[in-house]
Design an enzyme around this catalytic site. Structure first.
Site, mmCIF file in Angstrom:
data_model
loop_
_atom_site.group_PDB
_atom_site.id
_atom_site.type_symbol
_atom_site.label_atom_id
_atom_site.label_comp_id
_atom_site.label_asym_id
_atom_site.label_seq_id
_atom_site.Cartn_x
_atom_site.Cartn_y
_atom_site.Cartn_z
ATOM 1 C CG HIS A 1 -1.739 -1.222 1.393
ATOM 2 N ND1 HIS A 1 -2.909 -1.466 0.699
ATOM 3 C CD2 HIS A 1 -1.526 -2.325 2.170
ATOM 4 C CE1 HIS A 1 -3.384 -2.643 1.051
ATOM 5 N NE2 HIS A 1 -2.564 -3.193 1.931
ATOM 6 C CB SER B 1 13.442 22.025 -15.958
ATOM 7 O OG SER B 1 12.615 23.147 -16.165
ATOM 8 C CE LYS C 1 12.128 19.029 -11.417
ATOM 9 N NZ LYS C 1 10.956 19.271 -12.261
ATOM 10 C CD GLU D 1 8.548 11.567 -15.544
ATOM 11 O OE1 GLU D 1 8.534 12.302 -16.559
ATOM 12 O OE2 GLU D 1 8.664 12.023 -14.385
#
Length: 466
Positions: free
Chosen positions: A161, A282, A288, A295
């Site tokens: 979980h 970025s 970043k 992804e």
């Protein structure tokens, strides 16, 4: 020969050629031109079979084989540009053969239909595609065993979980994905076996009145067996569904792996350092480092799942046997092949370059009362029923939360106050390393068990490579 270029090879019963828009609508060259090599290979095998059954002589066979070889070279050199007016790869190659050899070229289609021809081309193409994917998948699985071996002594929290649950070896984590991908490999192997069946000779739908030798072409083309029913042969796309299911489950597993690692890359977790070469920055924020490869893997999964659904919906209501709808079976399959290949090419070096941040992981091992189950099972070994120990330890956790303490901060008096059965030996179990190694059931996270898994995994890889 001029009419060959201007009229379709099936145009005998028609009074006019298809409308230009119909030619564009019905062509499949943008997809099936991928099959030119397989189409020529199948035609060569078919020509040899026609000679074998005495429908063409040795000289005719030699000319046909030479003509097909020349056509393949023309394609490779860019000299033969397919014509949309000829609809597909089969008609373009046949028309060029007739252009080169005259009436002899027209003999190549004796006893053959585009229905069994495309089935042959597609199966040959898929055999090579699946084999390539399996080879890349094996290399990826090898990387996972190497990561497991390198990280066997790194202890991390295991999660259920997305909550801290129990301590595990990071090597155990990597092997969890090894076994998922090992099942994917089996699914690809099954898809390969389903594909490896010779359809040539089934004709349009009912076989042929000619004495075709289907076993001859089976051997020539390297298929393991021959299809049993001509109606089934030209309508069958099960082997493509099986491949797409294997591709879909593979992508689901890569997506889950990617999601884990994306979470572990966050500042909140900061468990791992992914290689810079598979991350991007970025355009605005210079601080970043984004795990874009992971992804994108997660994002591309939906396209492969959609490919499976695409083909399932395409064939769900088709009557036997061949219907033109089946021309649309290539786009989803080609998309899945392309995606699975690029994901493997990216994930293999990416995972090889992932480094755990042990100093960042260490504080997490003191969160979430990871050893609560160990404490409960300590009491079980003292003779208390598990459900009772579960409540005792649950109350102890509640006490610790109220006092802002961990198990390691409790005094012996506090342990005793929780339950008098606790003795000094409770302190011996308050080690995540010891807790990991106590989980030595078959398939557990103990380092000894992880070593066994790694060895078994490597033997499986070695056996598969052989």
């Amino acid at each position: 020969m001029k009419n060959i270029k201007e009229k379709a090879l099936w145009s005998g019963r028609f009074s006019s050629s298809p409308a230009e828009v119909m030619q564009q609508f019905s062509q499949s060259l943008d997809m099936d031109w991928h099959f030119y090599s397989q189409d020529i290979l199948g035609s060569k095998a078919h020509a040899k079979m026609l000679h074998h059954i005495n429908l063409i002589d040795a000289n005719e066979l030699e000319q046909l084989l030479q003509g097909l070889a020349e056509i393949e070279m023309e394609i490779l050199e860019g000299k033969l540009v397919p014509k949309v007016s000829l609809e597909d790869v089969h008609m373009n190659i046949e028309a060029r053969l007739i252009e080169k050899l005259g009436p002899l070229g027209a003999k190549i289609h004796t006893g053959r239909s585009r229905n069994d021809q495309v089935a042959t081309d597609y199966r040959l193409f898929m055999k090579a595609a699946i084999e390539s994917i399996m080879n890349k998948l094996i290399k990826f699985m090898e990387v996972l065993t190497n990561k497991a071996s390198d990280n066997i002594n790194v202890i991390i929290p295991g999660f259920t979980h997305l909550q801290h649950a129990q301590p595990i070896s990071l090597g155990h984590y990597w092997m969890a994905y090894f076994w998922k991908f090992e099942r994917d490999l089996k699914r690809f192997q099954n898809a390969y076996e389903t594909t490896n069946v010779n359809p040539l000779g089934a004709g349009a739908l009912a076989g042929s009145t000619l004495p075709l030798d289907r076993d001859f072409t089976r051997v020539e083309l390297g298929f393991d067996s021959t299809t049993e029913n001509s109606l089934d042969t030209v309508s069958d796309r099960d082997y493509l569904l099986e491949f797409l299911f294997a591709a879909s489950t593979f992508m689901l597993n890569t997506s889950r792996l990617s999601e884990d690692l994306i979470i572990w890359c966050t500042s909140e977790f900061d468990f791992i350092q992914p290689p810079d070469s598979f991350c991007t920055g970025s355009s605005m924020m210079p601080n970043k480092k984004n795990p874009d490869a992971l992804e994108l893997t997660r994002g591309k999964t939906s396209g492969v799942l959609s490919s499976l659904l695409d083909l399932m919906v395409n064939i769900k209501g088709l009557p036997l046997t061949y219907n033109r709808d089946l021309q649309e079976d290539k786009r989803p399959v080609f998309h899945a092949i392309e995606t699975v290949n690029i994901v493997l090419e990216v994930l293999t070096p990416l995972i090889a370059g992932v480094k755990p941040k042990e100093e960042k992981i260490a504080p997490h091992l003191k969160k979430g009362f990871l050893l609560a189950t160990d404490v409960a099972e300590y009491l079980v070994l003292k003779g208390i029923p598990f459900r009772e120990t579960h409540e005792i330890v649950g109350n102890l956790v509640q006490y610790c939360i109220g006092e802002n303490k961990g198990f390691e901060d409790l005094s012996m008096a506090e342990w005793k106050n929780s339950n008098s059965i606790f003795e000094e030996d409770i302190l011996d179990i308050l080690s995540v390393e010891a807790a990991v190694d106590r989980r030595n059931t078959y398939g557990g996270t103990s380092r000894k068990e992880v070593e066994r898994q790694i060895e078994k995994g490597r033997l499986l890889i070695e056996k598969t490579l052989v």
